[in-house]
Scaffold this motif. Sequence first.
Motif, PDB file in Angstrom:
ATOM      1  N   ILE A 375      33.510  14.617   7.794  1.00  0.00           N
ATOM      2  CA  ILE A 375      34.897  14.747   8.225  1.00  0.00           C
ATOM      3  C   ILE A 375      35.589  15.763   7.295  1.00  0.00           C
ATOM      4  N   LEU A 376      35.295  16.558   7.449  1.00  0.00           N
ATOM      5  CA  LEU A 376      35.907  18.128   6.949  1.00  0.00           C
ATOM      6  C   LEU A 376      36.928  18.569   7.572  1.00  0.00           C
ATOM      7  N   ASP A 377      36.885  18.285   8.574  1.00  0.00           N
ATOM      8  CA  ASP A 377      38.006  17.966  10.163  1.00  0.00           C
ATOM      9  C   ASP A 377      39.179  16.879   9.136  1.00  0.00           C
ATOM     10  N   GLU A 378      38.374  16.281   8.891  1.00  0.00           N
ATOM     11  CA  GLU A 378      39.482  14.757   8.481  1.00  0.00           C
ATOM     12  C   GLU A 378      40.440  14.530   7.651  1.00  0.00           C
ATOM     13  N   VAL A 388      34.953  21.603  -0.987  1.00  0.00           N
ATOM     14  CA  VAL A 388      34.125  21.482  -0.063  1.00  0.00           C
ATOM     15  C   VAL A 388      33.761  22.947   0.108  1.00  0.00           C
ATOM     16  N   ALA A 389      34.699  23.590  -0.079  1.00  0.00           N
ATOM     17  CA  ALA A 389      34.145  24.769   0.316  1.00  0.00           C
ATOM     18  C   ALA A 389      32.937  25.610  -0.563  1.00  0.00           C
ATOM     19  N   ASN A 396      24.653  28.126  -0.755  1.00  0.00           N
ATOM     20  CA  ASN A 396      24.544  29.511   0.187  1.00  0.00           C
ATOM     21  C   ASN A 396      25.272  29.665   1.954  1.00  0.00           C
ATOM     22  N   ARG A 397      25.524  28.203   2.180  1.00  0.00           N
ATOM     23  CA  ARG A 397      26.487  28.221   3.583  1.00  0.00           C
ATOM     24  C   ARG A 397      27.574  28.759   3.648  1.00  0.00           C
ATOM     25  N   PRO A 398      27.935  30.276   3.597  1.00  0.00           N
ATOM     26  CA  PRO A 398      29.162  30.719   4.106  1.00  0.00           C
ATOM     27  C   PRO A 398      30.202  31.252   4.860  1.00  0.00           C
ATOM     28  N   ARG A 399      29.331  30.696   6.068  1.00  0.00           N
ATOM     29  CA  ARG A 399      29.872  30.590   7.328  1.00  0.00           C
ATOM     30  C   ARG A 399      30.634  29.243   7.426  1.00  0.00           C
ATOM     31  N   ASN A 400      29.807  28.026   6.849  1.00  0.00           N
ATOM     32  CA  ASN A 400      30.317  26.857   6.598  1.00  0.00           C
ATOM     33  C   ASN A 400      31.789  27.108   5.816  1.00  0.00           C
ATOM     34  N   LYS A 406      39.373  28.511   5.726  1.00  0.00           N
ATOM     35  CA  LYS A 406      40.566  28.352   7.011  1.00  0.00           C
ATOM     36  C   LYS A 406      40.842  27.110   7.377  1.00  0.00           C
ATOM     37  N   LEU A 407      40.460  25.615   6.924  1.00  0.00           N
ATOM     38  CA  LEU A 407      40.611  24.597   7.425  1.00  0.00           C
ATOM     39  C   LEU A 407      41.910  24.787   6.574  1.00  0.00           C
TER      40      LEU A 407
END
Length: 572
Positions: A375-378, A388-389, A396-400, A406-407
């Motif tokens: 639900i990150l976009d919400e 969350v970031a 170790n999920r830098p892309r996410n 950016k959100l």
Amino acid sequence: MSSLFNDLDVPYTASDAAVVEILENAYKLLKSRFYDRAKVEFNKALDEDHDLATQVVLALYRQMESSGDVEGLLALGVNVLNRDPGNVDLANLLGNAYRRQGNITQARNMYRHCLKHDPQFRNAAYNLAAMLARVPLFDGSAISAIAEFENLENFKYPEYETAVLESLVEQLRPPEAEEEDGRDTPAKEEPPKDETVEQIGEALSDLKGSGTEGAEEAGEPHPMGLLEHIEATMDPEDPDEYHALLNLAFSCLDKEEGRTAHLIFDKLLERDPENLDLTCFRILTDALQGETSSAEEQLNTFLKQHPNHRYANVNYGILLRRQRKTAQARTYFFIAHKLLERTKGEYNIATVLEEAERHEENEAARKALELYEPILDELNEPARINRVAGMLRTFNRPRNAQRAYKLTLKLDHRNIDAIKGLKEIRDGYLKELDKALRADQMAKAAELMNYALEITPSNELITRGIELFELTDNQRRVRELKELRDRLGAKATHRQVQAKLLQAQDFEAKRNYKAAIKAYEEAIRIEPRREVYKHMVALCERIQRPDLVEKISEWFNQKEGEYERQRREAKR
């Protein structure tokens, strides 16, 4: 014996030898990715035996669909469909292939092609709706995904608590006659009770089935009477009063008693006007009172403002279906399906957030992330998104994590934590990039460079990227980065010119004309633009200095010519 036909489980006879040989050859060419030559052979087979060749193509197409060879699927399918436009099964499979490729326009065209030739073709109808809702489901999976919503007879809302309604009814029920002086009194003849009334008397469990008139005839209070009782006996500050009103409203929705539900939701919205659920349910009461068009318009507007509201999407779909707008209804059912998958069937996102927060408090970050990420976009709280970031970086999920930051910046473009987090992620990419270069891992280095450029495409980093992609002979990417550098340079120049222009106009307003002309001059030196020149000339005319106009014009034309020569040389 044909290995192709055996693999596809397509029967053939000895008399089919010629077409079998052609199809075998076509298949070999297709596997070798000689698509144009394969098309020629498939066309020969279709000319030789249209039915058998079509049967083989469809079986082959389904086999290839599972392998993910989209290019081969399209090369094979489009060619055959051109010769057999009424083959809706093939057109639907082509639509699926285009959708997997991301070519939404062509996918839509194929699904509509199917429905033009067969309006009752369910796979294409559901695939089209799923595509419009951006849900990656196909054919049978798509049909079954929204079956629950399509089978709903009433609108969707929380279930009311029967015990609450029973208590209210009991409070309004007249007391039974008492015996006097221990003497028996003649029993009054009771009117015959039908089965429905008996059920209501035992427990108010089937309000909808009994209907308003039946309830009143049996001595059961009308929902409006229950509302009046709550207002007369309960304190508005008491949480139980709110709870009773809400349950009564849902029971009214359940038996489609729109008027009373309307009054209750209006009352509740006066206290909590920002409650989206109450707003959604209030709109439904209009539909129950026959104001269908108004309800449709209101829900449509509501969803434009709150596209992720789960109840609204389901109920809008139901409302559209009731008006026989089936295709549109399915799209909203698919959107609801997608949203509910994110929250594991929970309609109220606040419930999910509360559970995630409990996991955070218990330091169970992985469990919290499992709830947050879908639900990150919400999410609309920068602090929560940044948390969350941080969890994503921990695992170790830098892309996410980059996407999450950016959100945050979309909500708060000056958020210090998000800016800092992105800088640290970018620095991490560049550190890994240097390691990859030392290990001569050019492909990995190029990938990391692209990741870093997504965050901050500074002039220095773009120049470094151009050098890297020239080494890997990726001329397309080199060209893209040069164009990006030019665009960013043009934006920077525009900002500088605008700043000088505003400065000059400010000096003009203060009648400091000498400083204004100086500012215009500096703007033209940055980039000779006609609009700045016109402002400068207009100022000279206003202060009655026509002698300066000719000099300024000559000087501007010179600067403009120099600038154009420099631009041409830079493009060589």
